[in-house]
Design a protein around this motif. Structure first.
Motif, mmCIF file in Angstrom:
data_model
loop_
_atom_site.group_PDB
_atom_site.id
_atom_site.type_symbol
_atom_site.label_atom_id
_atom_site.label_comp_id
_atom_site.label_asym_id
_atom_site.label_seq_id
_atom_site.Cartn_x
_atom_site.Cartn_y
_atom_site.Cartn_z
ATOM 1 N N UNK A 93 0.830 -1.203 0.000
ATOM 2 C CA UNK A 93 0.000 0.000 0.000
ATOM 3 C C UNK A 93 0.864 1.252 0.000
ATOM 4 N N UNK A 94 1.893 1.266 0.838
ATOM 5 C CA UNK A 94 2.790 2.425 0.905
ATOM 6 C C UNK A 94 3.540 2.613 -0.410
ATOM 7 N N UNK A 95 3.986 1.514 -0.983
ATOM 8 C CA UNK A 95 4.724 1.586 -2.245
ATOM 9 C C UNK A 95 3.815 2.102 -3.352
ATOM 10 N N UNK A 96 2.565 1.615 -3.386
ATOM 11 C CA UNK A 96 1.637 2.061 -4.419
ATOM 12 C C UNK A 96 1.271 3.533 -4.242
ATOM 13 N N UNK A 97 1.162 3.987 -2.997
ATOM 14 C CA UNK A 97 0.893 5.402 -2.742
ATOM 15 C C UNK A 97 2.045 6.261 -3.256
ATOM 16 N N UNK A 98 3.269 5.803 -2.998
ATOM 17 C CA UNK A 98 4.441 6.536 -3.488
ATOM 18 C C UNK A 98 4.470 6.533 -5.015
ATOM 19 N N UNK A 99 4.093 5.382 -5.581
ATOM 20 C CA UNK A 99 4.056 5.290 -7.042
ATOM 21 C C UNK A 99 3.066 6.297 -7.622
ATOM 22 N N UNK A 100 1.900 6.419 -6.989
ATOM 23 C CA UNK A 100 0.900 7.369 -7.470
ATOM 24 C C UNK A 100 1.454 8.795 -7.466
ATOM 25 N N UNK A 101 2.082 9.190 -6.370
ATOM 26 C CA UNK A 101 2.621 10.547 -6.277
ATOM 27 C C UNK A 101 3.661 10.790 -7.373
ATOM 28 N N UNK A 102 4.558 9.814 -7.564
ATOM 29 C CA UNK A 102 5.647 9.985 -8.534
ATOM 30 C C UNK A 102 5.115 9.950 -9.966
ATOM 31 N N UNK A 103 4.293 8.945 -10.287
ATOM 32 C CA UNK A 103 3.843 8.798 -11.677
ATOM 33 C C UNK A 103 2.855 9.890 -12.093
ATOM 34 N N UNK A 104 2.006 10.325 -11.167
ATOM 35 C CA UNK A 104 1.104 11.417 -11.513
ATOM 36 C C UNK A 104 1.872 12.724 -11.657
ATOM 37 N N UNK A 105 2.991 12.854 -10.977
ATOM 38 C CA UNK A 105 3.837 14.021 -11.152
ATOM 39 C C UNK A 105 4.608 13.985 -12.461
ATOM 40 N N UNK A 106 4.907 12.778 -12.926
ATOM 41 C CA UNK A 106 5.683 12.600 -14.150
ATOM 42 C C UNK A 106 4.832 12.792 -15.400
ATOM 43 N N UNK A 107 3.603 12.303 -15.373
ATOM 44 C CA UNK A 107 2.848 12.114 -16.608
ATOM 45 C C UNK A 107 2.597 13.406 -17.388
ATOM 46 N N UNK A 108 2.222 14.488 -16.700
ATOM 47 C CA UNK A 108 1.934 15.735 -17.422
ATOM 48 C C UNK A 108 3.203 16.309 -18.053
ATOM 49 N N UNK A 109 4.313 16.216 -17.333
ATOM 50 C CA UNK A 109 5.571 16.727 -17.880
ATOM 51 C C UNK A 109 5.995 15.902 -19.083
ATOM 52 N N UNK A 110 5.782 14.590 -19.010
ATOM 53 C CA UNK A 110 6.111 13.726 -20.144
ATOM 54 C C UNK A 110 5.268 14.093 -21.359
ATOM 55 N N UNK A 111 3.963 14.289 -21.142
ATOM 56 C CA UNK A 111 3.084 14.656 -22.257
ATOM 57 C C UNK A 111 3.476 16.009 -22.842
ATOM 58 N N UNK A 112 3.880 16.914 -22.002
ATOM 59 C CA UNK A 112 4.279 18.254 -22.462
ATOM 60 C C UNK A 112 5.579 18.203 -23.262
ATOM 61 N N UNK A 113 6.541 17.388 -22.797
ATOM 62 C CA UNK A 113 7.884 17.404 -23.382
ATOM 63 C C UNK A 113 8.078 16.447 -24.552
#
Length: 235
Positions: A93-113
């Protein structure tokens, strides 16, 4: 957790200890399945599953007719040890929560760049994942699919062109690969999860930040649901 999994984890820990104490050095060949089975008091099938873990996380390679070798890469070995310690310290659960924070932070920048070359690499990663998803039944097939899954998400992180974000995402590798137990329990995961991968890639290809974020959220929400369901069933 079933006893076979417990035994395999014990062998993984034992081999890790062999690496730490210098008994198994970078570039060296792993002892044979027979030798390891006798050493740890388990079956050769259990040893095979444990060895597959090291192949899956990228610190062992199998050479046909020769055996399995520890990679001659101290950085890769250190990352594997650090990741293993993370799994021992934190729960899914903790790992998945961390994954959500990291991947949701990554995705918009990836789409932009994302540029043309990025999009080509991302499409290739999706194609590899689709191929791996055509048959996900045996442990080896599940592990191959999970590796392809991780590589697709890794490519999304790379598209940000942000080294810190790429390293943060790399810290999730072990957690993502540890989901093999969930995939073994739910046979229809590929049919449901792969379309969300396609939505993510299509949105990045259009440089659509909002749609990419929505697709990633859908993907993560479904995995979170299955992880929680797996935990409930297994408790």
């Amino acid at each position: 957790m079933d006893m076979e999994k417990v035994r395999a984890n014990r062998v993984v820990q034992g081999i890790k200890d062999m690496i730490v104490n210098g008994e198994l050095t970078p570039g060296a060949r792993y002892p044979s399945e027979r030798v390891l089975a006798q050493r740890f008091g388990v079956s050769r099938n259990t040893v095979r599953e444990a060895i597959q873990y090291f192949v899956m996380v990228g610190v062992a390679s199998t050479k046909p007719g020769s055996g399995t070798y520890l990679v001659n890469d101290t950085d890769a070995l250190k990352k594997m040890m650090d990741a293993r310690q993370m799994l021992e310290k934190y729960n899914w659960t903790e790992i998945q929560q961390a994954r959500r924070v990291i991947e949701m932070g990554i995705i918009k920048l990836a789409a932009h760049n994302a540029n043309r070359e990025d999009k080509i690499r991302l499409r290739n990663a999706l194609q590899k994942l689709d191929e791996a998803g055509k048959k996900v039944e045996t442990d080896a097939e599940i592990n191959a699919y999970l590796n392809a899954d991780y590589e697709l998400h890794e490519e999304i992180a790379r598209i940000t062109h942000n080294t810190i974000l790429m390293e943060l995402h790399a810290s999730l590798r072990e957690g993502i690969l540890s989901l093999a137990e969930v995939w073994k329990r739910f046979a229809n995961l590929v049919d449901i999860v792969n379309p969300t991968h396609g939505k993510i890639v299509d949105a990045i290809a259009r440089n659509d930040e909002e749609e990419a974020a929505a697709a990633m959220d859908e993907h993560l929400r479904y995995m979170e649901y299955r992880i929680e369901l797996n935990r409930t069933i297994g408790s």
